[in-house]
Structure formats: structure tokens, C-alpha cells
Design an enzyme around this catalytic site. Structure first.
Site, PDB file in Angstrom:
ATOM      1  N   ASP A  59       0.873  -1.253   0.081  1.00  0.00           N
ATOM      2  CA  ASP A  59      -0.006  -0.140   0.212  1.00  0.00           C
ATOM      3  C   ASP A  59       0.758   1.464  -0.032  1.00  0.00           C
ATOM      4  O   ASP A  59       2.149   1.159   0.066  1.00  0.00           O
ATOM      5  CB  ASP A  59      -0.966   0.116   1.294  1.00  0.00           C
ATOM      6  CG  ASP A  59      -0.260   0.097   2.529  1.00  0.00           C
ATOM      7  OD1 ASP A  59       0.915   0.633   2.596  1.00  0.00           O
ATOM      8  OD2 ASP A  59      -0.901  -0.415   3.676  1.00  0.00           O
ATOM      9  N   PRO A  99     -14.957 -24.028   3.162  1.00  0.00           N
ATOM     10  CA  PRO A  99     -15.362 -22.523   3.545  1.00  0.00           C
ATOM     11  C   PRO A  99     -14.932 -22.038   5.158  1.00  0.00           C
ATOM     12  O   PRO A  99     -14.959 -22.908   5.903  1.00  0.00           O
ATOM     13  CB  PRO A  99     -16.848 -22.491   3.238  1.00  0.00           C
ATOM     14  CG  PRO A  99     -17.117 -24.106   3.302  1.00  0.00           C
ATOM     15  CD  PRO A  99     -16.306 -24.687   2.949  1.00  0.00           C
TER      16      PRO A  99
END
Lengths: 151, 151, 151, 151
Positions: free
Chosen positions: B18, B60
């Protein structure tokens, strides 16, 4: 016949920018993909409606390209404009422009196909003719033409 | 019974960082997800094998968490270590550690379920018992125990 | 003293979903990160204002976690609610809830620090006290308290 | 003068694929960006070396494009080949090919500039001449020509 232009403003997010402080370029393609979805929603049909009504599995890409003219930075407020054209039998092109402070910052295109499953070859994708009412909606610059779900 | 540890080194990519020049934290979770796949491939079964042999649709997530101890920057070479444990009937926890210059930089866990489709309710997910041979492979720290595809 | 809750609705994008048709879990953390930015913008200060006024470089993460209760799928309309609390000298926790059809689908937290550069060690990050007016704004549930930029 | 081709094999990750089960197209651009970094590392200089030796801040994109010929799916093993050419004074083009089972699946290009900070306008980017030794390394198909860091 002029294209319907879908226009939306948004802010550049921190997580979309790289250590040079500008948008990491693949993020623009993620933005384009979502903007194509928003443009097609202007037909009045949701993505689920379109899949159910027309038996498509999506609008996969054949080709894409983009030019980067001005850097966009974290928290910049920008506008994206999207329109569809170059309607072929099963393909079309969506053009996107990202505008910052009134100036073109990024422009790109996505050539996509209207694609369903192939009834003769399960698990394979087959290009299908784009429904004329979809083309009609996206070719009405007023946005007044809608496709209504049949139920 | 000690866990098999899958270890891999990699470089931090530009697009994972970032504007502060450090890894954008959700990127670590993307790294964890891929590392879990690599750990399970140590059973000798590919992801496709596992889906076919056991009728699962995936693993999941139920819960996850991470602590960030040292910043990782573009082009840093780091090591990720992953291991599975806390085997329940249908759930388990994968723990990941990212190590930079011999020091723990990030640690995290993923609590996942072994999930198939529900034969009684099409389109819904149902937790299934984790096959004992999968647990056996991932509990052999030597990595010598393998599950072989039946064909 | 109750927290200001920032609430926004959005649609799940195609590119946020995985082959199981549900949101790929790190995408929720990307959504959380952006939602934290939106919550802090409710102070009346933009991200750039905050950096300039307070000399911070950002709000890096120390720890985070999430629980996944209900799957979210492409084109689902969901609501995200975010609020900050647990104010320490230099740290705080942002809690996020993603709500689908009135039910909690995902909940998560981000423990962050208010961080500036270290004047004594260039290139290093140093935790700083969170300005009391920031805490005041985010602790006013009416949203009426604002920090105004000094210029 | 033939180009150095950097070749690497990798597996498609779950998180790179969309609900149609194929790679979400912007993920290919993320792959291209990382592959460009790997190609330039074949000069013998790391990204940090290059920034320090030549005072560049990166190699921002001017234009890019890709064609998608065959779908790539989760866990597919593919090869990426990357090479640089079309050397201008400050710009160049990196071409990437993704090959699956011996067939071209995706091809793309990135037109980039060699960019430093502008000494006369702090905070602005200025294109600079690509160092001839970088071009020499990436134009030696044997990979034997290296640029060594001066220290």
C-alpha cells in the site's frame, strides 16, 4: 442511435494504491468489470435476472486494453463513465473513461461475449446472440428503455 | 501426533503493498488461503482430486484472525509455515506464520469446514466429516503419509 | 458515550466471489478497510486532512478477526455497519457488521494504531496518541460533532 | 539481438477465480505485473537495487492490453513467459504469454516508462532514459549478461 452512458463517482481506496501512492493498475480493471455490471443493470434486469431469463453464465472477456494518462491517488474523487457499443452477433465492446478534476485519467475497453452453456457439451461455454432488447436499452441515451423481467 | 508443516518462501510483490510501503493486510489473508491449498496438496491429492473423491465443494471459512507483528515490504523475502490441527468432526483450524529474517512477522488462523453439497437441499452447503486419511496425512510431520487417488 | 455507527449499503461484485459462488473471504477484509476510512471521514476530515493536521502516515493494523455466519453471493445487496471503540492511548478497535436480509452475515474487528513517523528514527513508524477531538466525533452517535480542518 | 525470456510455472489459485470457475481477468494483470518484476530481476539487480542505483521510483504503465484465448481454471498448472522489447528512450514494452497444456491461453503487453522523481518539481514523476546495461541484460537471450550493483 447513441449509447446510454452510465456515470458514477467514487473515491480511490487506500487498498487500491501501491507504494508509489498511485492506483495499482489492475485495480482499474476490477473497477471496469464492476462498472460493466452497473451499466447492464440499467436495462432494468439484475445480473441474476439476466442469467435466468437468457440462460447466460456471464459475459466473459475476449480482449481488453487501457491507457493511463494521469495518476489517480488515494482519496481522489473520480468519475467513471461506461457505455456499450460495437454490437456483433454475440460480442460487444464496453468503453470506460475515468475522469479526475475534469480531465481524462484512464480510458479502457472490454470486448466481451454473451455466453451461455453449450447444451451439446456440458461444462463448455458457447457464445449466444445478444438479445435485441438488451441492445435497445443500452442504445437509448435517455435511459428510458427498460427490459422487464418476465415474472 | 504432530502436525505436518508446509513451508515455502516467497517475495512480497509490489501490488501487495500500500502507499505506506507495507503489505496491505487483506493480502496476507489471500496468501493464507493459497497456503492452505498447498498444505492440503501435501496429502498427495490435488484440489480437483479431493473434490471428486470426497464430493466436497471446498473448505469454507467459519472464523479467521491474524496478528501483525512486523511490517513486510515490497521485495522482502519471507517464509510461510502452515499446519492444520484442532480436528473436529467437520471442522479444523489451519495456522499460518510468516517469518521475515528469522522473526515472526504475521501469525494467523483459519477455522474451516469440510463442506459438500446437501443432497436433500440442492444448492445448499452441508458440513461433512473430514476423511480420517486426510487427517492422518496432515498429522504426519514427516510428510511420508499420502492419500492416493483411487484411480 | 455511544459510538457513531457508519452505515452503507452496497452490492457484492462478481470479482469478489469465488468458484463456490460466494465472497472470497479476504474480500471482506478489503471491504472492512475501506469502511474504516469511511467511518473516519465522518469526523469531517478527509484522509489527506488527517495526515496533514496530525502528521500521521495511517492507521496500521495490529490484529484483526472475523466470523462468517451466512454466505454472501454475487449481486446480493448488503449493509455494512462500522463503529470505533476501545480507545487506548494510541490504539482503538473498529467493529464491522455485514447484514444481509436483516441477518448478520459477517462480523469482524480491526485493532489499529494511530501512527506517525518517528522523528528520531527516519523511515520508522511510531504510535501516537489519538487526538481527543477524533475520539469525540466518533463517540457521538448523532454524527453532529465534527473536527474541522484548521485551514 | 533477441530478448531474454523469463519463464515460470505456477498454479491458478482459488482466490483468482470467479463464480464461472475461471480466472477473474484483472488477476491476469496482477500476474503480469509480478512477472515483469521477475523479468527485471534477471538483470541481477533487485527492485531495491534498481531504485537505489538509478534513482527510479518504479516503472509506471502507459498502456496495456490482453487477449483471452482459453479459460484458465482453479488448480490449472500454467506457464508464463515474459520478455521486454520496443526499447525507446524512456519507455519499453513487456510482452507476456500464459500457456496451458502447450496452448496459448492469454497474451498481453505492458507499455511502461522508466520513471524517477523530478528534481525540479518535488512529488512529480519524470521519465528517464533506460540505462543501456539494463537493455543489454534483457536483450541477451542466454541470460548471461548481468548488471551488478556497484556496492
Amino acid at each position: 442511435m447513441t449509447a446510454l452512458i452510465n456515470r458514477r463517482s467514487f473515491r480511490i481506496e487506500w487498498g487500491q494504491c501501491d507504494p508509489a501512492g498511485i492506483v495499482f493498475y489492475p485495480q482499474f480493471l476490477i473497477i471496469f468489470d464492476a462498472a460493466t455490471g452497473e451499466l447492464f443493470a440499467r436495462t432494468g434486469l439484475s445480473a441474476a435476472d439476466m442469467r435466468r431469463e437468457y440462460g447466460i453464465i456471464g459475459m466473459p472477456l475476449v480482449e481488453q486494453g487501457a491507457k493511463f494518462l494521469l495518476p489517480c491517488r488515494f482519496d481522489d474523487e473520480v468519475i467513471i463513465e461506461s457505455e456499450a457499443g460495437d454490437w456483433g452477433r454475440a460480442s460487444f465492446t464496453v468503453r470506460h473513461r475515468i475522469i479526475k478534476d475534469g480531465q481524462l485519467a484512464v480510458e479502457g475497453f472490454e470486448k466481451r461475449v454473451w455466453a451461455g452453456t453449450d447444451p451439446e457439451r456440458p461444462g463448455r461455454i458457447k457464445a449466444k446472440a445478444v438479445p435485441p432488447e438488451i441492445i435497445a436499452c443500452l442504445s437509448d441515451s435517455t435511459g428510458a428503455t427498460l427490459c422487464r423481467p418476465a415474472h
